[in-house]
Structures are given as C-alpha cells and as structure tokens.
Motif scaffolding. Structure first.
Motif, PDB file in Angstrom:
ATOM      1  N   PHE A 179     117.103 141.980 138.325  1.00 20.96           N
ATOM      2  CA  PHE A 179     118.663 141.857 139.371  1.00 20.96           C
ATOM      3  C   PHE A 179     118.193 143.191 139.950  1.00 20.96           C
ATOM      4  O   PHE A 179     119.463 143.138 140.757  1.00 20.96           O
ATOM      5  N   GLU A 180     117.728 143.801 139.418  1.00 26.55           N
ATOM      6  CA  GLU A 180     117.483 145.410 140.158  1.00 26.55           C
ATOM      7  C   GLU A 180     117.552 144.975 141.372  1.00 26.55           C
ATOM      8  O   GLU A 180     118.303 146.376 142.523  1.00 26.55           O
ATOM      9  N   PRO A 181     116.573 144.364 142.044  1.00 21.82           N
ATOM     10  CA  PRO A 181     116.720 144.940 143.476  1.00 21.82           C
ATOM     11  C   PRO A 181     118.356 144.682 144.451  1.00 21.82           C
ATOM     12  O   PRO A 181     118.243 145.127 145.724  1.00 21.82           O
ATOM     13  N   VAL A 182     119.137 143.675 143.877  1.00 22.81           N
ATOM     14  CA  VAL A 182     120.198 143.369 143.980  1.00 22.81           C
ATOM     15  C   VAL A 182     121.164 144.943 143.812  1.00 22.81           C
ATOM     16  O   VAL A 182     122.408 144.564 144.650  1.00 22.81           O
ATOM     17  N   LEU A 183     120.835 144.856 142.824  1.00 21.15           N
ATOM     18  CA  LEU A 183     121.624 146.310 142.106  1.00 21.15           C
ATOM     19  C   LEU A 183     122.231 147.412 143.314  1.00 21.15           C
ATOM     20  O   LEU A 183     121.204 147.641 142.964  1.00 21.15           O
ATOM     21  N   SER A 233     115.981 139.956 150.649  1.00 15.41           N
ATOM     22  CA  SER A 233     115.534 138.678 149.889  1.00 15.41           C
ATOM     23  C   SER A 233     116.789 138.176 149.631  1.00 15.41           C
ATOM     24  O   SER A 233     117.228 137.183 149.315  1.00 15.41           O
ATOM     25  N   ALA A 234     116.456 139.111 148.203  1.00 21.99           N
ATOM     26  CA  ALA A 234     117.681 138.893 147.444  1.00 21.99           C
ATOM     27  C   ALA A 234     119.305 139.387 147.865  1.00 21.99           C
ATOM     28  O   ALA A 234     120.404 138.160 147.216  1.00 21.99           O
ATOM     29  N   THR A 235     119.517 140.099 148.353  1.00 17.69           N
ATOM     30  CA  THR A 235     120.706 140.293 148.756  1.00 17.69           C
ATOM     31  C   THR A 235     121.425 139.687 150.053  1.00 17.69           C
ATOM     32  O   THR A 235     122.234 139.089 150.628  1.00 17.69           O
ATOM     33  N   GLY A 236     120.237 139.377 150.715  1.00 20.55           N
ATOM     34  CA  GLY A 236     120.417 138.537 151.600  1.00 20.55           C
ATOM     35  C   GLY A 236     121.002 138.969 153.382  1.00 20.55           C
ATOM     36  O   GLY A 236     121.842 138.649 153.983  1.00 20.55           O
ATOM     37  N   ASP A 237     120.786 140.376 153.054  1.00 19.95           N
ATOM     38  CA  ASP A 237     121.045 141.336 154.143  1.00 19.95           C
ATOM     39  C   ASP A 237     120.384 141.808 155.924  1.00 19.95           C
ATOM     40  O   ASP A 237     119.206 142.496 154.871  1.00 19.95           O
ATOM     41  N   PRO A 238     120.152 140.661 155.718  1.00 17.79           N
ATOM     42  CA  PRO A 238     119.046 141.088 156.824  1.00 17.79           C
ATOM     43  C   PRO A 238     119.357 142.480 157.209  1.00 17.79           C
ATOM     44  O   PRO A 238     120.308 142.807 158.262  1.00 17.79           O
ATOM     45  N   PRO A 239     118.347 143.075 158.443  1.00 19.17           N
ATOM     46  CA  PRO A 239     119.294 144.642 159.227  1.00 19.17           C
ATOM     47  C   PRO A 239     120.003 143.791 160.790  1.00 19.17           C
ATOM     48  O   PRO A 239     119.498 142.708 160.868  1.00 19.17           O
ATOM     49  N   GLY A 240     121.040 144.049 160.477  1.00 19.61           N
ATOM     50  CA  GLY A 240     121.741 143.936 161.229  1.00 19.61           C
ATOM     51  C   GLY A 240     122.941 143.285 161.250  1.00 19.61           C
ATOM     52  O   GLY A 240     123.601 142.802 162.040  1.00 19.61           O
ATOM     53  N   ASN A 241     123.016 142.480 160.481  1.00 16.82           N
ATOM     54  CA  ASN A 241     123.675 140.982 159.101  1.00 16.82           C
ATOM     55  C   ASN A 241     124.726 141.963 157.792  1.00 16.82           C
ATOM     56  O   ASN A 241     124.185 142.908 157.839  1.00 16.82           O
ATOM     57  N   PRO A 242     125.741 141.692 158.837  1.00 16.62           N
ATOM     58  CA  PRO A 242     126.758 142.421 157.181  1.00 16.62           C
ATOM     59  C   PRO A 242     126.507 141.369 155.730  1.00 16.62           C
ATOM     60  O   PRO A 242     125.658 140.594 155.328  1.00 16.62           O
ATOM     61  N   SER A 289     128.338 140.011 154.224  1.00 15.91           N
ATOM     62  CA  SER A 289     128.773 138.700 154.006  1.00 15.91           C
ATOM     63  C   SER A 289     127.736 137.266 154.070  1.00 15.91           C
ATOM     64  O   SER A 289     127.787 136.533 153.573  1.00 15.91           O
ATOM     65  N   THR A 290     125.824 138.134 154.080  1.00 14.21           N
ATOM     66  CA  THR A 290     125.558 136.588 154.867  1.00 14.21           C
ATOM     67  C   THR A 290     124.708 136.800 153.425  1.00 14.21           C
ATOM     68  O   THR A 290     123.961 135.934 152.796  1.00 14.21           O
ATOM     69  N   ALA A 291     125.245 137.490 152.256  1.00 12.77           N
ATOM     70  CA  ALA A 291     124.866 137.618 150.709  1.00 12.77           C
ATOM     71  C   ALA A 291     124.650 136.475 150.152  1.00 12.77           C
ATOM     72  O   ALA A 291     125.960 135.769 150.313  1.00 12.77           O
ATOM     73  N   PRO A 292     123.726 135.721 149.707  1.00  8.78           N
ATOM     74  CA  PRO A 292     124.014 134.519 149.282  1.00  8.78           C
ATOM     75  C   PRO A 292     125.320 134.067 147.379  1.00  8.78           C
ATOM     76  O   PRO A 292     125.257 135.642 147.386  1.00  8.78           O
ATOM     77  N   SER A 293     125.499 133.260 147.773  1.00  7.19           N
ATOM     78  CA  SER A 293     126.042 133.257 146.327  1.00  7.19           C
ATOM     79  C   SER A 293     125.053 133.284 145.469  1.00  7.19           C
ATOM     80  O   SER A 293     123.974 133.108 145.050  1.00  7.19           O
ATOM     81  N   ALA A 294     125.816 133.284 143.619  1.00  7.78           N
ATOM     82  CA  ALA A 294     125.089 133.690 142.610  1.00  7.78           C
ATOM     83  C   ALA A 294     124.713 132.386 142.203  1.00  7.78           C
ATOM     84  O   ALA A 294     123.241 132.413 141.517  1.00  7.78           O
ATOM     85  N   GLN A 295     124.974 131.074 143.249  1.00  7.08           N
ATOM     86  CA  GLN A 295     125.287 129.954 142.550  1.00  7.08           C
ATOM     87  C   GLN A 295     123.826 129.560 143.710  1.00  7.08           C
ATOM     88  O   GLN A 295     122.716 128.711 142.007  1.00  7.08           O
ATOM     89  N   ALA A 296     123.705 129.902 144.529  1.00  4.51           N
ATOM     90  CA  ALA A 296     122.826 129.736 145.682  1.00  4.51           C
ATOM     91  C   ALA A 296     121.193 130.468 144.729  1.00  4.51           C
ATOM     92  O   ALA A 296     120.594 129.811 144.897  1.00  4.51           O
ATOM     93  N   LEU A 317     126.309 137.208 144.971  1.00  2.00           N
ATOM     94  CA  LEU A 317     125.651 137.517 143.918  1.00  2.00           C
ATOM     95  C   LEU A 317     125.240 138.784 143.134  1.00  2.00           C
ATOM     96  O   LEU A 317     125.426 139.076 141.924  1.00  2.00           O
ATOM     97  N   ARG A 318     125.901 139.954 144.423  1.00 10.58           N
ATOM     98  CA  ARG A 318     125.362 141.175 144.059  1.00 10.58           C
ATOM     99  C   ARG A 318     127.172 141.196 142.470  1.00 10.58           C
ATOM    100  O   ARG A 318     126.815 141.726 141.782  1.00 10.58           O
ATOM    101  N   LYS A 319     128.564 140.968 142.907  1.00  2.97           N
ATOM    102  CA  LYS A 319     129.439 141.219 141.907  1.00  2.97           C
ATOM    103  C   LYS A 319     129.023 140.509 140.744  1.00  2.97           C
ATOM    104  O   LYS A 319     129.328 140.994 139.789  1.00  2.97           O
ATOM    105  N   PHE A 320     128.227 139.253 141.119  1.00  3.19           N
ATOM    106  CA  PHE A 320     128.167 138.499 139.255  1.00  3.19           C
ATOM    107  C   PHE A 320     126.936 139.793 138.984  1.00  3.19           C
ATOM    108  O   PHE A 320     127.476 139.591 137.188  1.00  3.19           O
ATOM    109  N   VAL A 321     125.522 139.712 139.394  1.00  2.84           N
ATOM    110  CA  VAL A 321     124.937 140.521 138.772  1.00  2.84           C
ATOM    111  C   VAL A 321     125.035 141.797 138.029  1.00  2.84           C
ATOM    112  O   VAL A 321     125.089 142.078 137.329  1.00  2.84           O
TER     113      VAL A 321
END
Length: 293
Positions: A220-224, A12-21, A23-30, A170-174
């Motif tokens: 942020f460990e789950p996102v890194l 949920s933190a990265t926003g990368d559900p199985p099969g999705n790229p 790019s669907t990851a949320p922004s840091a702002q969101a 989000l990943r890039k920011f954190v």
C-alpha cells in the motif's frame, strides 16, 4: 521470474490522473483484486516450480508468497465475512506450513554449515531428513490442489467485495489498516521489552507483527500519504534481527525433536549446545534493538 507482487503505480493505485479530483479514486472493494491477483499468480507459479525444483530458494519463495496472501486477507478482513476470512487465512497458513517443513531443514543445515558448529558428522543425516521432508511437502501440496484452492479464494473474496453495497475510499481504508498494524507492532515490542529473556513467545510475536506491517507497506505504500521509507527501514531491521533469532530457535527445536533418529551420526548434544549459545547471543541482539525503539 520476479513480479511486482502487490505494488501498484501510484497514479493507478490512487486513481488520481492529472487534473482529476481525488474523488475519482477507487474504493478498497474495487481495488482488492488488483492486489490479490498478482499474489495468487506468484503462489501458483512457485507451487508449480517446487514440483521440479528442490532448492531451498524455491520453497522459500512459495512460503513467502503464501504469507503475503495471508497478510493481504488480514488487511481486507474488515470488508470480508469473518468466518470465510478466518478460513482462507488458515488455508494459506496450512499451505505455507507444508512448504515450511522442508524450509526449516534448509535453515538448520545452513546454520550448522558454520565451521564452529561441530556438525560435520550430522550433515548426511540432516540431508536425508531434508529429503524426506521435501517428499512430504510435495505430496501435501499436490494433494491440496493448490491451483483450485487459491483461485477459489480469489474468486470468492472478489465476488463478496464487488457485490457489497457500501464503498470505502481506498486511501482511507489502507491508512487505517496500516495504522492498525503499526499499533500492533508497537504493543508487542513493549510487551517483549518487559518480558523475561527466556520468554521467546513475546519475541516471536514482535517478528510476526513486523512481518505483517512490512507486507502491508509493500502493498500500500504507493497509496499512502507521505513517505513510508523510515518506517520501512525500521521494520526491515526488526525483521532481520528477530528473523535471525527465530531461525536458531526453530532449528534448535527441530534438532531436539529428531535427535533420537539422528543418534550415532554425530555429536548431537554438542551441536545443541552450540545452538543454545547462538540463541542467547541473538536474543541479546534482539533485546538491544527493542531498547532502541
């Protein structure tokens, strides 16, 4: 009640559900509110508990929750208005200090409970001073209207981030913010390693930088990418060693500040000598850890 403050499930933190790229990851702002809202809820819960619970643990949890909020706002500082971010972080520090005044007495009392401290005669006076500090802490927190202040801080920051035109993954920011915290810790460790043994400020800066990095890893460990376990273990060692040093330095300063009012209730000077020796021992232990970096 134990919360999972700031931590998110990796999917949920990265926003990368199985099969999705990715790019669907949320922004840091969101993603900001998903980190901040649980921390605010914790702080409000602990602030409410302090009104009924005078134990050291209740005050410690409140102070830690406010410090975590301050670190989160630091992490998101590049995306928030500078003046407002400084104001909010100062607010969190003020509230943490209010809780910390009583907590400082708790730490001193815990330290001097050791048999060889010679502080037995001081204990009644220390407990009385602690009771007075608790009354001031409760009054300060009550007058500050913590609930309103924290909810406004969350709402204001969320509103600013949600209306921002630009978005950063989000990943890039954190990753950038954790790297910045790592560089800060490394820089302060080098400075402390070169400092004179009497320069406690340099050691204190290491402790603060280590604490900030530890909180950011918690958030942020789950996102890194990759594992942060080795870094987390290293930071925990720093926190433990430098935290133990800070406890005795702060306790020594507190006892000196109130020595006059404690006069006649025990051999204050002998206890101060004991604290001085304990400070030197813990300073050597902290210095040894710096050399192992």
């Amino acid at each position: 009640m134990k919360r999972d403050s700031g931590k998110m499930d990796k999917r949920s933190a990265t926003g990368d559900p199985p099969g999705n790229p990715a790019s669907t990851a949320p922004s840091a702002q969101a993603a900001f509110a998903s980190y901040a809202a649980p921390l605010v809820a914790d702080a409000l819960e602990f602030a409410s508990a302090v009104r009924e619970d005078a134990s050291p643990e209740a005050l410690h949890k409140l102070r830690v929750s406010l410090r975590r909020l301050r670190s989160l706002w630091w992490a998101f500082a590049p995306l928030l208005g500078k003046d407002e971010n400084i104001h909010q972080r100062a607010l969190f520090k003020y509230l943490a200090t209010a809780a910390g005044k009583t907590r400082d007495w708790d730490i001193l009392i815990e330290l001097l409970a050791q048999e060889d401290s010679g502080a037995h005669g001081l204990m009644p006076s220390l407990q009385e001073a602690r009771g007075s500090a608790l009354a001031v802490s409760r009054e300060t927190l009550s007058n500050a209207d913590v609930k309103h202040l924290l909810r406004e801080a969350l709402a204001g920051a969320s509103r600013e981030l949600n209306t921002a035109h630009e978005r950063m993954p989000l990943r890039k920011f954190v990753t950038r913010r954790v790297d910045a915290a790592k560089r800060s810790l490394k820089k302060r460790m080098k400075r402390a390693n070169r400092a004179r043994r009497s320069d406690y400020t340099a050691y204190h800066d290491v402790r603060k930088a280590g604490k900030k990095l530890r909180y950011l890893l918690d958030f942020f460990e789950p996102v890194l990418k990759g594992s942060c376990k080795s870094t987390a273990r290293r930071v925990k060692r720093i926190q433990k060693r430098f935290g133990a040093l800070n406890d005795v330095v702060a306790s020594e300063g507190l006892l000196r500040e109130y020595a006059a009012s404690l006069g006649g209730s025990g051999d204050t000077e002998a206890v101060l000598n004991w604290l001085g020796q304990e400070r030197k021992r813990r300073m050597r232990a902290a210095a040894a850890l710096l050399r192992k970096r």
